[in-house]
Write an enzyme that holds these catalytic residues in place. Sequence first.
Site, PDB file in Angstrom:
ATOM      1  N   ARG A  51       0.853  -1.198   0.000  1.00  0.00           N
ATOM      2  CA  ARG A  51       0.000   0.000   0.000  1.00  0.00           C
ATOM      3  C   ARG A  51       0.884   1.242   0.000  1.00  0.00           C
ATOM      4  O   ARG A  51       0.558   2.254  -0.605  1.00  0.00           O
ATOM      5  CB  ARG A  51      -0.942   0.003   1.220  1.00  0.00           C
ATOM      6  CG  ARG A  51      -1.668   1.327   1.368  1.00  0.00           C
ATOM      7  CD  ARG A  51      -2.880   1.339   2.313  1.00  0.00           C
ATOM      8  NE  ARG A  51      -2.851   0.387   3.386  1.00  0.00           N
ATOM      9  CZ  ARG A  51      -2.111   0.500   4.512  1.00  0.00           C
ATOM     10  NH1 ARG A  51      -1.346   1.563   4.698  1.00  0.00           N
ATOM     11  NH2 ARG A  51      -2.141  -0.428   5.433  1.00  0.00           N
ATOM     12  N   TYR A 103     -17.082  17.646 -14.395  1.00  0.00           N
ATOM     13  CA  TYR A 103     -17.448  16.242 -14.610  1.00  0.00           C
ATOM     14  C   TYR A 103     -18.492  15.855 -13.542  1.00  0.00           C
ATOM     15  O   TYR A 103     -18.317  16.163 -12.360  1.00  0.00           O
ATOM     16  CB  TYR A 103     -16.180  15.386 -14.484  1.00  0.00           C
ATOM     17  CG  TYR A 103     -16.427  13.910 -14.506  1.00  0.00           C
ATOM     18  CD1 TYR A 103     -16.784  13.284 -15.686  1.00  0.00           C
ATOM     19  CD2 TYR A 103     -16.315  13.144 -13.352  1.00  0.00           C
ATOM     20  CE1 TYR A 103     -17.027  11.916 -15.709  1.00  0.00           C
ATOM     21  CE2 TYR A 103     -16.543  11.784 -13.363  1.00  0.00           C
ATOM     22  CZ  TYR A 103     -16.899  11.173 -14.555  1.00  0.00           C
ATOM     23  OH  TYR A 103     -17.132   9.833 -14.578  1.00  0.00           O
ATOM     24  N   ASP A 174      -8.091  19.774 -13.328  1.00  0.00           N
ATOM     25  CA  ASP A 174      -8.350  18.454 -13.900  1.00  0.00           C
ATOM     26  C   ASP A 174      -7.989  18.540 -15.384  1.00  0.00           C
ATOM     27  O   ASP A 174      -8.672  19.210 -16.160  1.00  0.00           O
ATOM     28  CB  ASP A 174      -9.829  18.104 -13.692  1.00  0.00           C
ATOM     29  CG  ASP A 174     -10.191  16.713 -14.233  1.00  0.00           C
ATOM     30  OD1 ASP A 174      -9.522  16.242 -15.170  1.00  0.00           O
ATOM     31  OD2 ASP A 174     -11.161  16.127 -13.726  1.00  0.00           O
ATOM     32  N   LYS A 199      -8.881   7.669 -19.004  1.00  0.00           N
ATOM     33  CA  LYS A 199      -9.197   8.283 -20.289  1.00  0.00           C
ATOM     34  C   LYS A 199      -7.947   8.284 -21.172  1.00  0.00           C
ATOM     35  O   LYS A 199      -7.406   7.228 -21.456  1.00  0.00           O
ATOM     36  CB  LYS A 199      -9.788   9.675 -20.053  1.00  0.00           C
ATOM     37  CG  LYS A 199     -10.832   9.728 -18.925  1.00  0.00           C
ATOM     38  CD  LYS A 199     -12.112   8.954 -19.236  1.00  0.00           C
ATOM     39  CE  LYS A 199     -13.011   8.776 -18.012  1.00  0.00           C
ATOM     40  NZ  LYS A 199     -13.329   9.987 -17.264  1.00  0.00           N
TER      41      LYS A 199
HETATM   42  C1  LIG Z   1     -13.788  10.296 -15.970  1.00  0.00           C
HETATM   43  C2  LIG Z   1     -13.430  11.610 -15.395  1.00  0.00           C
HETATM   44  C3  LIG Z   1     -13.178  11.752 -14.019  1.00  0.00           C
HETATM   45  C4  LIG Z   1     -13.343  10.600 -13.031  1.00  0.00           C
HETATM   46  O1  LIG Z   1     -12.421   9.612 -13.242  1.00  0.00           O
HETATM   47  P1  LIG Z   1     -12.672   8.035 -12.923  1.00  0.00           P
HETATM   48  O2  LIG Z   1     -11.403   7.420 -13.354  1.00  0.00           O
HETATM   49  O3  LIG Z   1     -13.872   7.630 -13.714  1.00  0.00           O
HETATM   50  O4  LIG Z   1     -12.908   7.941 -11.450  1.00  0.00           O
HETATM   51  C5  LIG Z   1     -12.785  12.995 -13.561  1.00  0.00           C
HETATM   52  N1  LIG Z   1     -12.669  14.050 -14.396  1.00  0.00           N
HETATM   53  C6  LIG Z   1     -12.921  13.952 -15.719  1.00  0.00           C
HETATM   54  C7  LIG Z   1     -12.772  15.155 -16.582  1.00  0.00           C
HETATM   55  C8  LIG Z   1     -13.311  12.738 -16.259  1.00  0.00           C
HETATM   56  O5  LIG Z   1     -13.571  12.662 -17.564  1.00  0.00           O
END
Ligand SMILES: *Cc1c(COP(=O)(O)O)cnc(C)c1O
Length: 386
Positions: A51, A103, A174, A199
Amino acid sequence: MSDDNHRIATQVIHAGQSPEPRTGAVMQPVFQTSTYAQPWPAKHTGYEYARTQNPTREALERCVAALEGGTDGVAFASGLAASTAVLQTLPEGARVVCGDDLYGGTYRLFTQVFRKAGLQFAFADLAAGDLDELIPEGTHLVWIETPTNPLLKVIDIAAVAARCKAIGATLAVDNTFATPIFQRPLTLGADLVVHSTTKYINGHSDVVGGIVLTASAELAAQLRFVQNAVGAVPGPWDTWLTLRGVKTLAVRMRQHQENAQAVLAWLESRSEVTRLHYPLRSSDPGYAIASRQMSGFGGMVSVVFDLSLEQAERFCASTRVFTLAESLGGVESLIELPASMTHASVPAAQRRALGLEDGLVRLSIGIEDAQDLIADLDQALRVAKG
Ligand SMILES: *Cc1c(COP(=O)(O)O)cnc(C)c1O
């Protein structure tokens, strides 16, 4: 290996990694272990328990940190776990100002989980308006996404960063949509960059993961503490797959962008299209800032068709190359209808007021042949109109 002197297309392949010392294995091994043998009580090799430390995870952390121009990366089991860790570094009752076009899962996390824990959230359109007013003194954290989802609005990162510096707030960006190939928020003054590596970073739609990057030793130490204390860590296989996926990030993003340009050119020629969102089109409201802070943009295109909700649903259900699915950023093209899917929980009147019309379709353009993508949209449009 020194990563500092290399350009990003080299860094995606080599940064943070060197051949494994015992065998010379070129790829970082998957350290599939929960614990490590210690030669003597309380003496260890630097690795005690998985961890806390895992070499596969550390290679990914070093790699993505280098791509974003940071010194540290801290990886998590999902993008939302990464966002959670950032909020868990805040003091009790902290004030957070967020962009108003986040998001959906981030919005849900902030308003339904962290509000209960006593954090205070304000949401504001940081792409317009007076930042001094929208980000008051006493703010601990500012959280933005740019370009936003699904309207691809652009927020001026350097301007928000300057306001944050002036009042001692931390700025988190983000950067999931743009990726460090096209936008590097830390170099524009942001303190933290967050990715859903699910992504573009991994890019193959086969892993859920997240990461936070920073150039601040203090923030890195706080995040590491949370990573270990809370324990929302990714497994070694997931970090290894992501490390493999990120190696092609530069070529993938180039192709996503090229395909998006081809699809945009076709969409522009269609009479059914009433609006197009892509920050690097000269007619886009975000163009001036986008061309200053971004060196390109990938495969995210939002388009409003002059279609009823029912026709738009038929359109999305009729594509054969585009897959009807949420998520984005993979090699395969995806299509999504915000009014019926990601934003269905927003009441219809409010949805339209926000610019989320019934005919708004979000495309995540993959890296297939662009002509096949265009032909697919063309035939689906014919089916939709019946
Ligand atoms: C998908 C997404 C998230 C969340 O991520 P997960 O891996 O699904 O938990 C956060 N911000 C954006 C812009 C996203 O497209």
